[in-house]
Design an enzyme around this catalytic site. Structure first.
Site, PDB file in Angstrom:
ATOM      1  CD  GLU A  51      -1.769  -2.367   1.638  1.00  0.00           C
ATOM      2  OE1 GLU A  51      -0.570  -2.614   1.961  1.00  0.00           O
ATOM      3  OE2 GLU A  51      -2.670  -3.206   1.787  1.00  0.00           O
ATOM      4  CG  PHE A 113      -9.608  -9.546  10.969  1.00  0.00           C
ATOM      5  CD1 PHE A 113      -8.341  -9.963  11.379  1.00  0.00           C
ATOM      6  CD2 PHE A 113      -9.909  -9.554   9.622  1.00  0.00           C
ATOM      7  CE1 PHE A 113      -7.401 -10.371  10.450  1.00  0.00           C
ATOM      8  CE2 PHE A 113      -8.971  -9.966   8.693  1.00  0.00           C
ATOM      9  CZ  PHE A 113      -7.720 -10.375   9.098  1.00  0.00           C
ATOM     10  CD  GLN A 114      -7.277  -7.151   7.273  1.00  0.00           C
ATOM     11  OE1 GLN A 114      -8.203  -6.894   6.519  1.00  0.00           O
ATOM     12  NE2 GLN A 114      -6.122  -7.642   6.850  1.00  0.00           N
ATOM     13  CE  LYS A 163     -16.934  -6.272   3.251  1.00  0.00           C
ATOM     14  NZ  LYS A 163     -16.397  -7.596   3.598  1.00  0.00           N
ATOM     15  CG  MET A 479      22.877  11.774   3.132  1.00  0.00           C
ATOM     16  SD  MET A 479      24.118  12.822   2.330  1.00  0.00           S
ATOM     17  CE  MET A 479      23.248  13.374   0.875  1.00  0.00           C
TER      18      MET A 479
END
Lengths: 581, 171
Positions: A51, A113-114, A163, A479
């Site tokens: 993502e 969940f999630q 949802k 760097m």
């Protein structure tokens, strides 16, 4: 009007907003939306492999086209993975709309969940965010989100949609908006502000234009106006990292980038100027160096669309809140109306010539080793006629690219400036290539950064995107190592890139062409092979391992205290300097 | 090395915002994210349709920080207006406090006597305690609380400051 599901309303608004591409990754909490875009005739979905890459791809798309990027990810880890790219877009003012799925409204707050508190997590790293609990409001919220993302100072807007709201039905009546009840950024300068700026410019003996990403964000007209006013005034032009390309590097008035790894002449001119005209830049610490020594003798004009950027770190004499493109157009028009004369700046240019004679970007050549600066220079020369879009990762290679690759047009240079996100370059290149399928898009990378979103090789393969990756491989997080040499007596704590993959084989495993360049005499042939090979190509260019990026203003130092070469590196710093980033 | 600090000024700001979920977190979080101070913050909706809330924030910082705070508040999407009452001029600041004091004998009598001087009203009483209700400028409240400490202060609740500009104009 017939009621529609939240998911369908959402997709309708995307079409109404003219969205052609969205970057995303499916998951449980966005399945209704994914079903609504299944084989959609107008909206193309690009499936990334992580993502974070969706957000950077959307940024690349936005930066290259000027249109907002759109991201679609699921709840929980989908949203949290997107946070880095959202923050990146916030720091660099990139217009973006991020749609996140959320657990159904009755489950919010239950550690489902999630589930993650997406609006809570993103509240301070985006321009605005919404949790939509009613499908009837979804259309209006989406149009508002696009309005906010693209008006005033652009930025990312997050829309979190549970949802059940995607599934439930609502009245779809909503249309694009052209104003907002409380968000009303001032975009035009008042005539007296324009005249006050002109009065200062017309009598300055040592003026300099200090330009930034705001010019790119304002659109190509802003770049065109900048060129006009520069020509009319004859003043030198320098730019931040984000503003490269707004002014042509081929112009004799171009001074190169300013700041920590900017040119000696740009920094000296800023220091000695009697007038600094800051256009769409924000006096970032990478630009100013030590604040109390920053351009001490100058009068400062600051034009910015975001009032909070003005007087944030540097106090200015003439603050102007306006769209920089709008302001520049007015400035050019008033210059002509008032028939102002270009002032004789020959003395100023003579001093600049003296600073230029330092040749601060010169570097030692080597017979056996490819100098990274040489690699960039040759890449620039080989691609000149192709008007390439260049993206970068973050680190030494990024600064070398900014110094040695030159741009004549805006929207061709895509880099993570504010947040400094390693892993930006490859997905950003994918986003730009989606927008311009026939363009030559090159990610100039380091061997460490490229591994941060290496999984996106598959995305380019899937969509047959001919993205090129040019890795300056010095086997170090260069760097970090450079700062360790500067500050910590070369104790290379965890900055060696151990256990590197074979990038050629890795590319081949993903269906890319892999090319390795090891010797200076292979460089040009390797670059040509990369450009002329169809499809995606990954180049592992082995460069001198211990080369460092100069010139450099060390943390906490003034513009006049530039280190020009490696032999000036001290190896130790006091705590005050150590504490600065 | 040592961290440097500059002398702060106290400013009273009023912020007019959309009365929507998360607005307080947005405002308060902006203060913490950018390292600004909040002395007090009060909020309530103030329009007939309950759509708009007015937030009064007492903050402190050097002048350039105050200017930044106002600019940062102003660019938040749901913020309609920010006013710096300290900058605008004469304004009324009021705060309400509930002060619980317990004690017997001399202390109890002294507490009542002081409450009368400060025009605090008794809103609850037992044979061993009082709850006083007091409105006023923050320094008056503070000095009353300091006095009560000497005669048996148990607990204090304060609302934080609400403020409004004097005269007929809105801020």
């Amino acid at each position: 009007m017939a009621e529609k599901s939240g998911a369908d309303i959402l997709v309708d608004t995307l079409v109404e907003q003219g969205v052609e591409v969205i970057f995303g990754y499916p998951g449980g909490a966005v399945l209704p939306i994914y079903d609504a875009i299944f084989e959609h005739p107008k909206i193309r979905h690009i499936l990334v492999r992580h993502e974070q890459a969706a957000t950077h791809a959307a940024e690349g798309y936005a930066r290259a086209t000027g249109k907002p990027g759109v991201v679609l990810v699921t709840s929980g880890p989908g949203a949290t993975n997107a946070v880095t790219g959202i923050t990146d877009a916030f720091m660099d003012s990139i217009p973006m709309v991020v749609i996140t799925g959320q657990v159904p409204t009755p489950l919010i707050g239950s550690d489902a969940f999630q589930e993650a508190d997406t609006v809570g997590i993103t509240r301070h790293c985006c321009k605005h965010n919404y949790l939509v609990k009613d499908p009837a409001k979804l259309g209006a919220v989406m149009h508002e989100a696009f309005f906010i993302a693209t008006h005033g100072r652009p930025g990312p807007v997050v829309v979190d949609i549970p949802k059940d709201v995607q599934v439930a039905k609502g009245n779809p009546s909503a249309e694009p908006v052209s104003s907002h009840k409380s968000y009303r950024p001032k975009t035009s300068a008042r005539m007296e502000e324009v005249d006050a700026a002109l009065d200062l410019i017309a009598k300055a003996d040592a003026p300099i234009f200090y330009t930034g990403g705001g010019i790119i964000n304002s659109g190509p007209e802003a770049s065109a106006s900048l060129r006009r006013i520069a020509e009319m005034t004859g003043a030198p032009v320098t730019s931040t990292l984000m503003g490269l390309g707004a002014f042509p590097a081929t112009s004799p008035q171009w001074m190169g980038m300013l700041g920590m790894h900017g040119t000696y002449e740009a920094n000296m001119a800023m220091n000695r100027a009697d007038l600094v005209i800051c256009l769409g830049a924000r006096f970032d610490d990478r630009v100013t160096g030590r604040l109390d020594a920053f351009s001490p003798g100058s009068t400062k004009i600051h034009v910015d669309i975001d009032r909070s950027s003005i007087n944030k770190t540097v106090a200015v004499h003439l603050p102007i809140v306006a769209d920089v493109g709008d302001f520049l157009a007015a400035l050019c028009a008033r210059w002509e109306e008032r028939a102002l004369e270009r002032r004789n700046l020959s003395e100023w240019w003579a001093r600049i010539k003296g600073w230029r004679a330092t040749e601060c970007l010169a570097y030692p050549e080597h017979d056996e080793l490819i100098m990274p600066q040489r690699a960039i220079e040759n890449l620039f020369k080989a691609t000149r006629g192709r008007n390439p879009i260049i993206t970068t990762e973050v680190g030494q290679h990024q600064m070398w690219a900014a110094q040695h690759f030159h741009f004549d047009d805006p929207n061709k240079w895509l880099t993570s400036g504010g947040l400094g996100t390693m892993g930006y370059g490859l997905p950003a290149a994918i986003g730009a290539q989606i927008a311009f399928p026939d363009a030559l898009v090159i990610d100039i990378a380091g061997e460490a950064s490229i591994q941060m979103n290496i999984q996106e090789l598959a995305t380019a393969t899937q969509y047959r995107l001919p993205v090129k990756i040019f890795i300056l491989n010095n086997e170090y997080m260069g760097m970090v190592r450079q700062w360790q040499e500067l500050t910590y007596e070369s104790r290379y704590s965890s900055s060696y890139s151990d256990a590197l993959p074979d990038f050629v084989k890795l590319g081949e495993a993903y269906g890319w062409t892999g090319i390795r360049i090891e010797k200076p005499d292979e460089l040009d042939a390797g670059i040509d092979a990369m450009i002329n090979t169809d499809g995606p190509v990954i180049v592992d260019c082995r460069v001198a391992k211990l080369a460092n990026c100069f010139p450099m203003i060390p943390s906490g130092a003034a513009h006049t205290e530039m280190l020009l070469q490696a032999d000036e590196v001290s190896g130790k710093m006091d705590d005050e300097a150590k504490a600065l980033v | 090395m040592h961290i440097k600090e500059t002398a702060p000024e106290r400013h009273v700001l009023t912020v007019t915002v959309d009365n929507e979920a998360g607005i307080l977190a947005r405002i308060a979080g902006m203060f913490t994210a950018r390292g600004y101070n909040i002395e007090s913050l009060t909020v309530a909706d103030v329009t007939e349709d309950h759509a708009i809330s007015r937030i009064t924030i007492v903050t402190n910082g050097p002048p350039h920080v105050i200017e930044q705070i106002i600019a940062q508040l102003d660019r938040l999407v749901p913020v309609h207006k920010v006013a710096d009452l300290t900058d605008i001029g004469p304004h009324v600041q009021r705060e309400l406090a509930l002060v619980k004091v317990a004690g017997v004998g001399e202390h109890r009598i002294e507490a009542l006597r002081l409450a009368e001087v400060y025009r605090a009203s008794v809103v609850d009483a037992t044979t061993e305690s009082f709850i006083f209700e007091l409105t006023g400028a923050p320094d008056k409240i503070q000095s009353f609380i300091d006095l009560m400490r000497q005669v048996g202060l148990v607990e204090v609740g304060r609302t934080g400051v609400v403020a409004i500009v004097r005269g007929k104009e809105a801020s």
